[in-house]
Motif scaffolding. Structure first.
Motif, PDB file in Angstrom:
ATOM      1  N   SER A  85      21.087 -44.353  22.573  1.00  0.00           N
ATOM      2  CA  SER A  85      21.363 -43.120  23.319  1.00  0.00           C
ATOM      3  C   SER A  85      21.888 -42.004  22.423  1.00  0.00           C
ATOM      4  O   SER A  85      21.746 -40.838  22.748  1.00  0.00           O
ATOM      5  CB  SER A  85      22.371 -43.411  24.430  1.00  0.00           C
ATOM      6  N   ALA A  95      12.062 -46.623  23.065  1.00  0.00           N
ATOM      7  CA  ALA A  95      13.199 -47.412  22.618  1.00  0.00           C
ATOM      8  C   ALA A  95      13.515 -47.074  21.168  1.00  0.00           C
ATOM      9  O   ALA A  95      12.665 -46.585  20.432  1.00  0.00           O
ATOM     10  CB  ALA A  95      12.873 -48.896  22.751  1.00  0.00           C
ATOM     11  N   GLN A 149      13.065 -53.864  26.694  1.00  0.00           N
ATOM     12  CA  GLN A 149      13.645 -53.595  28.009  1.00  0.00           C
ATOM     13  C   GLN A 149      13.607 -52.104  28.316  1.00  0.00           C
ATOM     14  O   GLN A 149      12.973 -51.673  29.244  1.00  0.00           O
ATOM     15  CB  GLN A 149      15.084 -54.129  28.067  1.00  0.00           C
ATOM     16  N   TYR A 150      14.268 -51.305  27.449  1.00  0.00           N
ATOM     17  CA  TYR A 150      14.337 -49.860  27.683  1.00  0.00           C
ATOM     18  C   TYR A 150      13.045 -49.192  27.190  1.00  0.00           C
ATOM     19  O   TYR A 150      12.617 -49.434  26.053  1.00  0.00           O
ATOM     20  CB  TYR A 150      15.548 -49.282  26.936  1.00  0.00           C
ATOM     21  N   GLN A 151      12.423 -48.369  28.013  1.00  0.00           N
ATOM     22  CA  GLN A 151      11.226 -47.578  27.652  1.00  0.00           C
ATOM     23  C   GLN A 151      10.297 -48.326  26.693  1.00  0.00           C
ATOM     24  O   GLN A 151      10.131 -47.927  25.540  1.00  0.00           O
ATOM     25  CB  GLN A 151      11.670 -46.253  27.006  1.00  0.00           C
ATOM     26  N   GLN A 171      18.538 -48.735  23.739  1.00  0.00           N
ATOM     27  CA  GLN A 171      18.167 -47.365  24.054  1.00  0.00           C
ATOM     28  C   GLN A 171      18.380 -46.436  22.866  1.00  0.00           C
ATOM     29  O   GLN A 171      17.578 -45.555  22.604  1.00  0.00           O
ATOM     30  CB  GLN A 171      18.982 -46.872  25.250  1.00  0.00           C
TER      31      GLN A 171
END
Lengths: 369, 416
Positions: free
Chosen positions: B18, B28, B61-63, B16
């Motif tokens: 973050s 991502a 996986q993420y976005q 991610q």
């Protein structure tokens, strides 16, 4: 966007030579506007119109054109069906020795194999940005045999000028090339639309007379026997006929209106991608009113110029009113004014080159000055 | 077996990121734009193709949407090949159960079947988080020559920074004797770059074994590498010298971009023997108007500069209007800085419009509702994509401006 037409671009023009610039390459492959080749504009017009089948007739020096076009993927023309076809001269054992190679055999097959209703044929010396759908529809509605795009440039931008005399209904009644006294200011834009079947008939007719010269002008010359209609093109249109018009067309891109109409009117102009890094500006540069492309390193002074990809302008160099093509190296203290530098030139330190607006200095590809 | 490969690459692109705040809200981390015309993932992908690795699995996986459409067929990196190419590998449902990737090792484990299809001798595991140019083929040669079970690329970092990295302690032959994840008192300054080569049969067995362990985090650094070391396997450290930068934070992303302006020779994006490929925009050359001034900056196709740009990175199609001043900033594709606006140390994402006479960034004192010193430091202010910043707005440094509701700073939000 469906359009029942295929495209044909004529990569060379017998009457148009650009000296040093066309020495190593076909007219269509001459670099233009920083990151394009001349052909990119017409090719993009066709692709933006939804045309998925484009032939490019190349007569000579087509290596650089082939390098540029590749499989056509940059224009989305690498299709399973149709797509881009490069049509070089068809050389067989019979015409191997003769100078007039059989240009038409290959093209005839191309037109027979691809069953579209209409063909849009274009010279590659005109530059504009527009879709062709409306013109194809108008051709269809008019019932004409051939439609030709024209604008009202008259004799401006020099020969070769194909001037059209038209009656009130818009039919072409006279075609003059470089006339002393033009009958009108309607000048062919070198783009014609006709049905594929008529084109095949005309090509067969030409071939049976041993005439292998195929050009937009040779079609227009049939105005006595065929109904040819003119359609006016009202947008910005640049013509490249010789070195001075190449130079002035480039410089006109520095004007906001031309720039906007050619590049920012919503229709993209596709070209081959080079994967250059972003252009880097140093601490000492002075740049005004210029186009600069990716991969350049700018440390000197630049004004009113067009700079292609990967060019280095060293510190204390001064470049004004010039066109600098891909990968040129301009050393320290160089002064250039009204100069066209072809690809890969190297200008050694302290050199001064000055041309005139109507006679820019042209340095050929790869020269070391 | 017709499609056997000597080596294939697996690129972990599900992170991610973050700490990048609004920049990774809809994408991502490997899809984060960098350097005027790249995304972070262009670096490992280009390294692969330049190293002669023609098969790359990208684990998402993420976005993943932006990454998926960006990579597409892989043609920009010459990875659209008949016998290999680039493959997007999201987690998927299996017969009995399906699960998300629970760790870096688990992500590779879940794709064992994909890897087996190519029957590779070696697997290169990459992350999509770093900016660097590296010849993986040279690393593979080292791996084969030293008869290692696994080789980990390492780079020397300043010893005072070493506690931020996974640190390798090696013997004189570069064999790894010990591995410490973010040690408080580092004993060496060789940091893992997150680039691994494994013998595939060895890794396959290790991953299966790790999968059985309920206490494992299924992570290469935390679990797989320490376990292999404790089993006394031969793990080698491959020393890399050259530019390498983690761009996991707003500060390091900004720095890495500025490195291209201040020390362009270090990563040298102009090296024609090691090009970094990317998906190029279809835009004309950029235009610098009369009275514009562009200093110590990098510009890309389609930009239109009428104002003053200093020490900044402009992505494609950025407009800087007359009287606007842009300093130490990163403007992503399609950003428009309107007349009279002043930006200082700003990162502006896709298509955001900075209204007339806005003042934003490091030289603006104070705080506002968007102040976010947890993610933004040193005065860097970040704007989310697709914002219209109100004419005359004042935005202090250390802000993370996103769309909450229209207020005195953000006028509207639009889709870009």
């Amino acid at each position: 966007m469906f359009i029942n037409a295929m495209g044909l671009i004529l990569a060379d023009h017998k009457r148009i030579q650009l000296g040093e610039l066309s020495r190593p390459r076909a007219l269509a492959a001459i670099p233009f506007a920083g990151r394009y080749r001349i052909i990119d504009f017409m090719l993009s017009n066709m692709v933006n119109s939804g045309i998925t089948c484009v032939g490019v007739i190349a007569q000579q020096k087509y290596k650089s054109l082939m390098d540029h076009l590749g499989t056509g993927s940059s224009w989305d023309l690498d299709r399973k069906n149709q797509g881009l076809s490069l049509l070089p001269p068809y050389i067989n054992s019979l015409n191997l020795e003769s100078s007039d190679n059989d240009n038409l055999s290959g093209s005839l097959d191309f037109f027979r194999a691809n069953r579209f209703r209409y063909v849009v044929i274009a010279n590659s010396n005109v530059i504009f940005n527009a879709t062709l759908n409306d013109y194809v529809s108008r051709h269809e509605e008019s019932g004409a045999d051939i439609s030709v795009l024209y604008n009202r440039d008259g004799l401006k931008s020099g020969p070769p000028a194909v001037i059209l005399g038209m009656d009130r209904k818009g039919s072409v009644k006279d075609v003059m090339i470089n006339p002393q006294k033009p009958v009108s200011n309607r000048r062919s834009a070198g783009v014609v639309i006709l049905s594929r079947e008529l084109l095949i008939d005309l090509l067969n007719d030409n071939a049976s007379r041993g005439d292998n010269d195929f050009s937009v002008e040779s079609l227009l010359r049939r105005y006595m026997e065929l109904r040819i209609c003119g359609i006016e093109y009202k947008g910005t249109l640049l013509r490249i006929n010789d070195i001075p018009t190449y130079f002035s067309s480039t410089m006109s891109l520095l004007e906001e209106k031309t720039r906007r109409e050619l590049f920012w009117a919503g229709l993209p102009v596709y070209t081959k991608v080079k994967d250059e890094a972003p252009a880097l500006y140093g601490p000492q540069n002075q740049v005004s009113n210029s186009f600069i492309s990716d991969g350049c390193v700018i440390n000197g002074t630049l004004a009113d110029s067009m700079v292609f990809r990967g060019v280095t302008v060293s510190a204390h160099a001064k470049v004004t009113n010039s066109i600098v093509m891909q990968d040129v190296y301009i050393s320290e203290g160089v002064e250039l004014d009204h100069v066209i530098l072809d690809k890969n030139c190297v200008i050694r330190p302290g050199i001064k080159l000055v041309g005139q607006k109507d006679f820019p200095v042209v340095i050929g590809k790869g020269a070391i000055v | 077996m017709t499609n056997k490969k000597k080596i294939i690459a697996m690129l972990l692109a599900g992170g991610q990121g973050s700490r990048l705040g609004v920049l990774t809200k809809t994408r991502a981390k490997p899809a984060v734009p960098y350097g005027g015309k790249y995304k972070i993932i262009d670096f490992p992908l280009s390294n692969c193709t330049n190293s002669g690795i023609d098969t790359v699995g990208v684990l998402t996986q993420y976005q993943p949407l932006e990454l998926n459409s960006y990579i597409s067929t892989g043609a920009p990196w010459d990875l659209d090949s008949n016998t290999g190419g680039v493959f997007i590998l999201p987690p998927y449902l299996k017969a009995e159960r399906g699960e998300w990737y629970s760790g870096t090792a688990n992500a590779i484990y879940q794709n064992s079947f994909f890897i087996d299809k190519f029957d590779p001798d070696y697997v290169l595991v990459l992350s999509g988080d770093h900016i660097y140019k590296m010849d993986y083929n040279a690393m593979l040669k080292f791996h084969i020559k030293t008869e290692a079970s696994a080789t980990i690329a390492v780079i020397e970092v300043p010893i005072e920074d070493a506690s931020r990295f996974g640190i390798m302690n090696t013997d004189k032959q570069s064999r790894i004797v010990d591995f410490e994840e973010k040690p408080a008192k580092p004993r060496s300054n060789l940091a893992s770059m997150g680039v691994y080569i494994f013998n595939w049969p060895v890794l396959r067995a290790e991953l299966s074994c790790d999968e059985e362990d309920p206490n494992s985090d299924h992570d290469f650094g935390k679990n797989i590498i320490p376990k292999m070391l404790s089993a006394d396997m031969r793990l080698m450290a491959y020393r890399f010298t050259g530019y390498w930068k983690d761009v996991g934070t707003i500060g390091s992303l900004w720095e890495a971009n500025m490195d291209l302006l201040d020390r362009p020779e270090e990563i040298n994006l102009r090296d024609r023997n090691w090009r970094i490929y990317s998906r190029n925009p279809i835009k004309p050359a950029h235009y610098i108007a009369d009275n514009a001034r562009v200093v110590n900056s990098a510009l890309t196709d389609g930009c239109n500069v009428c104002g003053h740009v200093e020490h900044s990175m402009l992505f494609n199609s950025v407009t800087v209007e007359k009287g606007a001043v842009v300093r130490d900033s990163i403007l992503m594709p399609g950003v428009r800085v309107e007349a009279g606006a002043r930006l200082n140390k700003c990162i502006v994402s896709f298509g955001t419009i900075i209204g007339k006479h806005v003042r934003a960034g490091a030289d603006v004192e104070g705080e506002c509702r968007y102040s976010n010193t947890r993610l933004c430091q040193d005065g860097i202010t970040v704007f989310e994509r697709g914002l219209k910043i109100r004419d005359g707005a004042v935005v202090p440094g250390n802000c993370m401006v996103e769309f909450l509701e229209p207020d005195e700073i953000v006028e509207a939000h639009f889709r870009v």
